[in-house]
Design a protein around this motif. Structure first.
Motif, mmCIF file in Angstrom:
data_model
loop_
_atom_site.group_PDB
_atom_site.id
_atom_site.type_symbol
_atom_site.label_atom_id
_atom_site.label_comp_id
_atom_site.label_asym_id
_atom_site.label_seq_id
_atom_site.Cartn_x
_atom_site.Cartn_y
_atom_site.Cartn_z
ATOM 1 N N GLU A 254 0.831 -1.202 0.000
ATOM 2 C CA GLU A 254 0.000 0.000 0.000
ATOM 3 C C GLU A 254 0.869 1.257 0.000
ATOM 4 O O GLU A 254 0.512 2.280 -0.579
ATOM 5 C CB GLU A 254 -0.920 0.007 1.225
ATOM 6 C CG GLU A 254 -1.987 -1.068 1.198
ATOM 7 C CD GLU A 254 -2.791 -1.104 2.480
ATOM 8 O OE1 GLU A 254 -4.028 -1.258 2.386
ATOM 9 O OE2 GLU A 254 -2.207 -0.989 3.580
ATOM 10 N N GLN A 277 -2.662 -9.411 -1.553
ATOM 11 C CA GLN A 277 -2.733 -8.006 -1.999
ATOM 12 C C GLN A 277 -2.145 -7.850 -3.405
ATOM 13 O O GLN A 277 -2.692 -7.127 -4.238
ATOM 14 C CB GLN A 277 -1.973 -7.097 -1.028
ATOM 15 C CG GLN A 277 -2.684 -6.848 0.285
ATOM 16 C CD GLN A 277 -1.949 -5.826 1.149
ATOM 17 O OE1 GLN A 277 -0.977 -5.215 0.729
ATOM 18 N NE2 GLN A 277 -2.435 -5.651 2.362
ATOM 19 N N VAL A 282 -4.103 -3.823 -4.307
ATOM 20 C CA VAL A 282 -4.351 -3.139 -3.032
ATOM 21 C C VAL A 282 -5.588 -2.257 -3.166
ATOM 22 O O VAL A 282 -5.923 -1.785 -4.249
ATOM 23 C CB VAL A 282 -3.134 -2.288 -2.602
ATOM 24 C CG1 VAL A 282 -1.952 -3.168 -2.251
ATOM 25 C CG2 VAL A 282 -2.752 -1.273 -3.681
ATOM 26 N N ARG A 284 -5.907 0.469 -1.179
ATOM 27 C CA ARG A 284 -5.440 1.824 -0.886
ATOM 28 C C ARG A 284 -4.035 1.995 -1.458
ATOM 29 O O ARG A 284 -3.300 1.021 -1.617
ATOM 30 C CB ARG A 284 -5.385 2.081 0.623
ATOM 31 C CG ARG A 284 -6.681 1.818 1.362
ATOM 32 C CD ARG A 284 -6.518 2.065 2.855
ATOM 33 N NE ARG A 284 -5.527 1.189 3.459
ATOM 34 C CZ ARG A 284 -5.130 1.264 4.733
ATOM 35 N NH1 ARG A 284 -5.646 2.195 5.528
ATOM 36 N NH2 ARG A 284 -4.233 0.425 5.216
ATOM 37 N N LYS A 285 -3.689 3.233 -1.751
ATOM 38 C CA LYS A 285 -2.373 3.483 -2.337
ATOM 39 C C LYS A 285 -1.847 4.828 -1.832
ATOM 40 O O LYS A 285 -2.602 5.792 -1.699
ATOM 41 C CB LYS A 285 -2.500 3.506 -3.865
ATOM 42 C CG LYS A 285 -1.181 3.490 -4.604
ATOM 43 C CD LYS A 285 -1.427 3.372 -6.108
ATOM 44 C CE LYS A 285 -0.114 3.392 -6.875
ATOM 45 N NZ LYS A 285 -0.342 3.391 -8.338
#
Length: 365
Positions: A254, A277, A282, A284-285
């Motif tokens: 992330e 993941q 993912v 979120r980044k």
């Protein structure tokens, strides 16, 4: 009231005008002459940091290698003696216990350099998860660490040692080097985005080395640097800070640290979660952004699109080298593309920002 911990260099802070603050239970200088001047000194000349609050944990024995391979996400099978490596260290769910440096001191001996706030936690985690014939020792109290950073760092350090510093490549180190009559481990590493060195010495020799370095570098513009400039320097270079860009709740993937996660090296703690993941993507980044409208973003400020929260700022500040208000934010992946606009909520008001490429600053080779 808890008494703040002090590094071996605490006695010299006042002499150089250091203004100390509570940093994770340590009394450390936030600045000496001023954050902007100190930041500029490291970018253009050189700066000297006391980073003796960092932790040093030594693993030795026939099973030290296998234990470290299980503990961290990077692959130390490629690590030669006198070479260093950066790596996250994860929990089973993929969040980070810490991020650290691994130094291979000898065939079966490794030095792990960990974050100050995590020393006890890391030591317990490592001790609980090593297997076989391996000895774990917390040497944090015995070792002081000074960081000499900036384009003039090599020419300054050269005045105090006969060792050929050009032999030390980036992320390599030399052991038992005499610097101003003091035995030191010197590594070509740092946390500023500039060329430089980190020097590890016995704690009782830190003050002597500090004073000798500053005297040797005076004509080259070397000045002491506090935590304030340390943070703006590392931020411009997009170097992560534990507790902000990575944490127990933020995985290395992330945080954009995928190059330090070697899923094909074999089993390690957190591998299954990180593989999931990687396979599924993912959610979120971590992205860099520039404020379009006037305002300085700060850690934990909400990030919104059309009034809906999509993430939060991890680090934000006025970036002295670029003279812009910039930030890093962990956002929903749908809003992580270049040029994406969003609002940072500053004092309850939405202030427009746009996603941009990072690192914000990269030194000329």
């Amino acid at each position: 009231m808890d008494v703040l911990k002090q590094t071996p260099l605490f006695p010299v802070y006042q002499e150089y005008g250091g203004k100390t603050i509570d940093f994770g239970g340590w009394a450390l200088p936030v600045q000496y002459k001023g954050i902007l001047d100190e930041h500029a000194a490291v970018r253009t000349q050189a700066g000297l940091f006391d980073v003796s609050h960092m932790g040093e944990i030594v693993l030795s024995g026939p099973d030290a290698f296998a234990s470290i391979q299980r503990l961290i996400t990077n692959d130390i099978s490629r690590l030669e003696i006198n070479q260093a490596m950066y790596s996250p260290m994860c929990y089973e769910h993929g969040g980070c216990v810490d991020d650290l440096l691994v130094y291979r001191l000898a065939g079966h001996e490794y030095l792990l350099v960990v974050n100050a706030a995590n020393i006890e936690k890391d030591f317990e985690w490592i001790s609980a998860h090593v297997q076989g014939d391996v000895h774990v020792e917390n040497k944090s109290g015995e070792i002081a660490q000074l960081a000499l950073q900036g384009p003039k760092s090599e020419q300054i350090l050269r005045k105090l040692t006969a060792f050929d510093l050009s032999q030390i490549r980036y992320y390599w180190f030399a052991q038992n080097v005499e610097v101003a009559g003091i035995q030191a481990l010197i590594s070509r590493t740092g946390y500023t985005g500039e060329d430089g060195f980190e020097l590890y010495v016995q704690a009782d020799q830190a003050v002597q080395l500090w004073n000798r370095l500053l005297a040797a570098g005076k004509e080259d513009g070397l000045v002491p640097i506090g935590l304030g400039a340390r943070d703006t320097l590392r931020f411009e270079a997009r170097l992560p800070l534990y507790g902000q860009e990575i944490s127990a709740d933020i995985s290395p993937l992330e945080a954009g640290l995928g190059m330090f996660v070697k899923l094909d090296k074999g089993e390690f703690i957190g591998r299954a979660a990180l593989q999931e993941q990687k396979t599924n993507g993912v959610k979120r980044k971590l992205v860099g952004f520039e404020m379009v409208e006037r305002g300085i973003p700060r850690s934990h400020y909400e990030v919104q699109v059309n009034g809906q929260t999509i993430g939060q700022v991890t680090t934000g500040t006025f970036a002295p080298t670029l003279k812009k208000n910039l930030g890093l934010a962990l956002v929903d992946v749908a809003y992580a593309s270049m040029g994406q606009e969003f609002d940072v909520i500053i004092r309850n008001k939405p202030v427009r920002a746009v996603v941009m490429k990072t690192p914000f600053y990269k030194r000329a080779k």
